[in-house]
Scaffold this motif. Structure first.
Motif, mmCIF file in Angstrom:
data_model
loop_
_atom_site.group_PDB
_atom_site.id
_atom_site.type_symbol
_atom_site.label_atom_id
_atom_site.label_comp_id
_atom_site.label_asym_id
_atom_site.label_seq_id
_atom_site.Cartn_x
_atom_site.Cartn_y
_atom_site.Cartn_z
ATOM 1 N N LEU A 2 -9.689 -22.513 -6.266
ATOM 2 C CA LEU A 2 -9.631 -21.565 -5.171
ATOM 3 C C LEU A 2 -10.332 -20.269 -5.578
ATOM 4 C CD1 LEU A 2 -5.874 -22.105 -4.246
ATOM 5 C CD2 LEU A 2 -7.871 -22.998 -3.008
ATOM 6 N N HIS A 3 -10.951 -19.632 -4.615
ATOM 7 C CA HIS A 3 -11.614 -18.354 -4.844
ATOM 8 C C HIS A 3 -10.679 -17.241 -4.395
ATOM 9 C CE1 HIS A 3 -14.585 -15.192 -4.871
ATOM 10 N NE2 HIS A 3 -14.417 -14.982 -3.576
ATOM 11 N N ILE A 18 -6.830 -15.651 -0.769
ATOM 12 C CA ILE A 18 -7.041 -16.914 -1.474
ATOM 13 C C ILE A 18 -7.846 -17.809 -0.546
ATOM 14 C CG2 ILE A 18 -5.935 -18.815 -2.697
ATOM 15 C CD1 ILE A 18 -3.352 -17.123 -2.750
ATOM 16 N N ILE A 19 -9.026 -18.205 -0.994
ATOM 17 C CA ILE A 19 -9.987 -18.863 -0.100
ATOM 18 C C ILE A 19 -10.316 -20.261 -0.617
ATOM 19 C CG2 ILE A 19 -12.279 -18.680 0.937
ATOM 20 C CD1 ILE A 19 -12.069 -15.616 0.408
ATOM 21 N N GLU A 21 -12.441 -24.053 -0.392
ATOM 22 C CA GLU A 21 -13.851 -24.425 -0.260
ATOM 23 C C GLU A 21 -14.240 -24.727 1.184
ATOM 24 O OE1 GLU A 21 -14.606 -27.596 -2.972
ATOM 25 O OE2 GLU A 21 -14.449 -26.335 -4.761
ATOM 26 N N ASP A 22 -13.241 -25.040 2.022
ATOM 27 C CA ASP A 22 -13.548 -25.338 3.427
ATOM 28 C C ASP A 22 -13.241 -24.149 4.349
ATOM 29 O OD1 ASP A 22 -10.813 -25.431 3.282
ATOM 30 O OD2 ASP A 22 -10.593 -27.417 4.194
ATOM 31 N N ASN A 23 -13.243 -22.951 3.754
ATOM 32 C CA ASN A 23 -13.153 -21.700 4.528
ATOM 33 C C ASN A 23 -11.794 -21.453 5.171
ATOM 34 O OD1 ASN A 23 -15.706 -20.922 3.814
ATOM 35 N ND2 ASN A 23 -16.651 -21.604 5.720
ATOM 36 N N ARG A 24 -10.756 -22.018 4.588
ATOM 37 C CA ARG A 24 -9.414 -21.600 4.966
ATOM 38 C C ARG A 24 -8.978 -20.471 4.043
ATOM 39 N NH1 ARG A 24 -6.038 -26.965 4.697
ATOM 40 N NH2 ARG A 24 -7.596 -27.432 3.107
ATOM 41 N N CYS A 25 -8.045 -19.642 4.530
ATOM 42 C CA CYS A 25 -7.691 -18.445 3.775
ATOM 43 C C CYS A 25 -6.179 -18.203 3.843
ATOM 44 C CB CYS A 25 -8.428 -17.230 4.345
ATOM 45 S SG CYS A 25 -8.117 -15.690 3.474
ATOM 46 N N ALA A 26 -5.614 -17.807 2.707
ATOM 47 C CA ALA A 26 -4.245 -17.288 2.644
ATOM 48 C C ALA A 26 -4.329 -15.827 2.215
ATOM 49 C CB ALA A 26 -3.411 -18.078 1.641
ATOM 50 N N VAL A 27 -3.474 -15.006 2.783
ATOM 51 C CA VAL A 27 -3.461 -13.575 2.477
ATOM 52 C C VAL A 27 -2.145 -13.238 1.795
ATOM 53 C CG1 VAL A 27 -3.530 -11.249 3.451
ATOM 54 C CG2 VAL A 27 -4.951 -13.047 4.429
ATOM 55 N N VAL A 28 -2.228 -12.488 0.694
ATOM 56 C CA VAL A 28 -1.038 -12.115 -0.069
ATOM 57 C C VAL A 28 -0.749 -10.627 0.137
ATOM 58 C CG1 VAL A 28 0.078 -12.094 -2.333
ATOM 59 C CG2 VAL A 28 -1.642 -13.852 -1.806
ATOM 60 N N ASP A 29 0.457 -10.335 0.625
ATOM 61 C CA ASP A 29 0.973 -8.968 0.737
ATOM 62 C C ASP A 29 0.058 -8.033 1.536
ATOM 63 O OD1 ASP A 29 3.259 -9.638 -0.623
ATOM 64 O OD2 ASP A 29 2.691 -8.689 -2.516
ATOM 65 N N PRO A 30 -0.168 -8.350 2.812
ATOM 66 C CA PRO A 30 -1.049 -7.501 3.618
ATOM 67 C C PRO A 30 -0.338 -6.243 4.131
ATOM 68 C CG PRO A 30 -0.250 -9.324 4.944
ATOM 69 C CD PRO A 30 0.292 -9.538 3.559
ATOM 70 N N GLY A 31 -0.485 -5.156 3.410
ATOM 71 C CA GLY A 31 0.073 -3.889 3.883
ATOM 72 C C GLY A 31 -0.687 -3.343 5.070
ATOM 73 N N GLU A 32 -1.941 -3.742 5.213
ATOM 74 C CA GLU A 32 -2.773 -3.380 6.355
ATOM 75 C C GLU A 32 -3.458 -4.642 6.864
ATOM 76 O OE1 GLU A 32 -4.124 1.184 5.681
ATOM 77 O OE2 GLU A 32 -5.281 -0.315 4.593
ATOM 78 N N ALA A 33 -3.907 -4.604 8.104
ATOM 79 C CA ALA A 33 -4.508 -5.798 8.709
ATOM 80 C C ALA A 33 -5.978 -5.636 9.050
ATOM 81 C CB ALA A 33 -3.735 -6.203 9.961
ATOM 82 N N SER A 34 -6.415 -4.449 9.449
ATOM 83 C CA SER A 34 -7.737 -4.312 10.057
ATOM 84 C C SER A 34 -8.855 -4.764 9.133
ATOM 85 C CB SER A 34 -7.968 -2.866 10.489
ATOM 86 O OG SER A 34 -7.875 -1.981 9.385
ATOM 87 N N GLN A 35 -8.804 -4.348 7.865
ATOM 88 C CA GLN A 35 -9.882 -4.733 6.958
ATOM 89 C C GLN A 35 -9.821 -6.208 6.588
ATOM 90 O OE1 GLN A 35 -7.247 -2.697 6.401
ATOM 91 N NE2 GLN A 35 -7.309 -1.928 4.305
#
Length: 252
Positions: A2-3, A18-19, A21-35
């Motif tokens: 994973l990248h 966490i990305i 190879e097939d362009n799925r993504c997990a986000v860890v601890d998003p204190g903000e969303a816009s970026q």
């Protein structure tokens, strides 16, 4: 493999993506969303899940907006305090699938009473439980919990990459050198950290191997650390050493 991509937030937070190879993504601890949303759109990534290590606002404030952007994304977090939009509650010893990779959930209470970490694909996402050359303040948990949690993390394979949630490394190294001024590994690390920060680069990820050499909170059985806190505690058991270190760092 994973990248992992970092997105800076606030003054010193990192939101980890966490990305696959097939362009799925997990986000860890998003204190903000816009970026985060901007990066997902720009790179044609599908948000699959959101991983939360603990309930503090700078780790959770972006959840609602991310779920509005990706309604099918699972929100996975600890079942102790309310977590916005949480769809799966997990605790110590549970396992989850992040894409095609199995991640272990590790209970790491201490910074808070609900803190968990996620370990998989040779990577540790530990929120505020462990920092490079430091650990989180006690803001709901106990010193005993924090010490036990750090021991769990120190027992991971030494090559495990450590993705913590704040860029505190330079300040932590300054304190660690006060504790162990003769630690050669710390002096070398300070040079590396100073070089990276001067270039505007992040110091993370670290590794478990490095942290066991330079992090005083993982070195509470070392004679040099015990001696350093001798004037701050009447006891020399490991918990007393940890408590003295934590109080010293809080005042540093």
């Amino acid at each position: 493999m994973l990248h992992v991509k970092s997105i800076p937030a606030f003054n010193d937070n990192y939101i980890w993506l966490i990305i696959s190879e097939d362009n799925r993504c997990a986000v860890v601890d998003p204190g903000e969303a816009s970026q985060v949303i901007d990066y997902l759109k720009a790179n044609s990534l599908t948000l699959s899940c959101i991983l939360i290590t603990h309930h503090h606002w700078d780790h959770t404030n972006g959840i609602d907006d991310l779920v509005r952007y990706a309604p099918n994304a699972k929100v996975i977090g600890p079942d102790v305090h309310p977590i916005p939009q949480r769809s799966m509650a997990v605790g110590d010893g549970d396992q989850i699938d992040v894409f095609d990779h199995r991640f272990l959930v590790v209970g790491v209470e201490g910074h808070t009473d609900d803190h968990i970490a996620f370990v998989g694909d040779g990577k540790l996402f530990c929120g505020d439980a462990l920092f490079s050359a430091g650990c989180g303040r006690l803001l709901g948990g106990t010193a005993e919990q924090s010490l036990n949690s750090l021991k769990k993390l120190a027992s991971l394979p030494i090559e495990t990459q450590v993705y913590c949630a704040h860029e505190y490394t330079a300040a932590n190294v300054a304190f660690a050198l006060t504790v162990e001024p003769e630690n050669d590994a710390l002096h070398l690390y300070r040079e590396e950290v100073n070089r990276l920060r001067a270039q505007g680069k992040q110091t993370l990820p670290s590794t478990i191997e490095r942290e066991k050499r330079i992090n005083p909170f993982l070195r509470t059985q070392e004679p040099t650390v015990i001696q350093a806190v001798a004037g701050r505690t009447a006891a020399d058991d490991e918990l007393a050493v940890f408590r003295a270190l934590r109080q010293w760092k809080d005042e540093f």
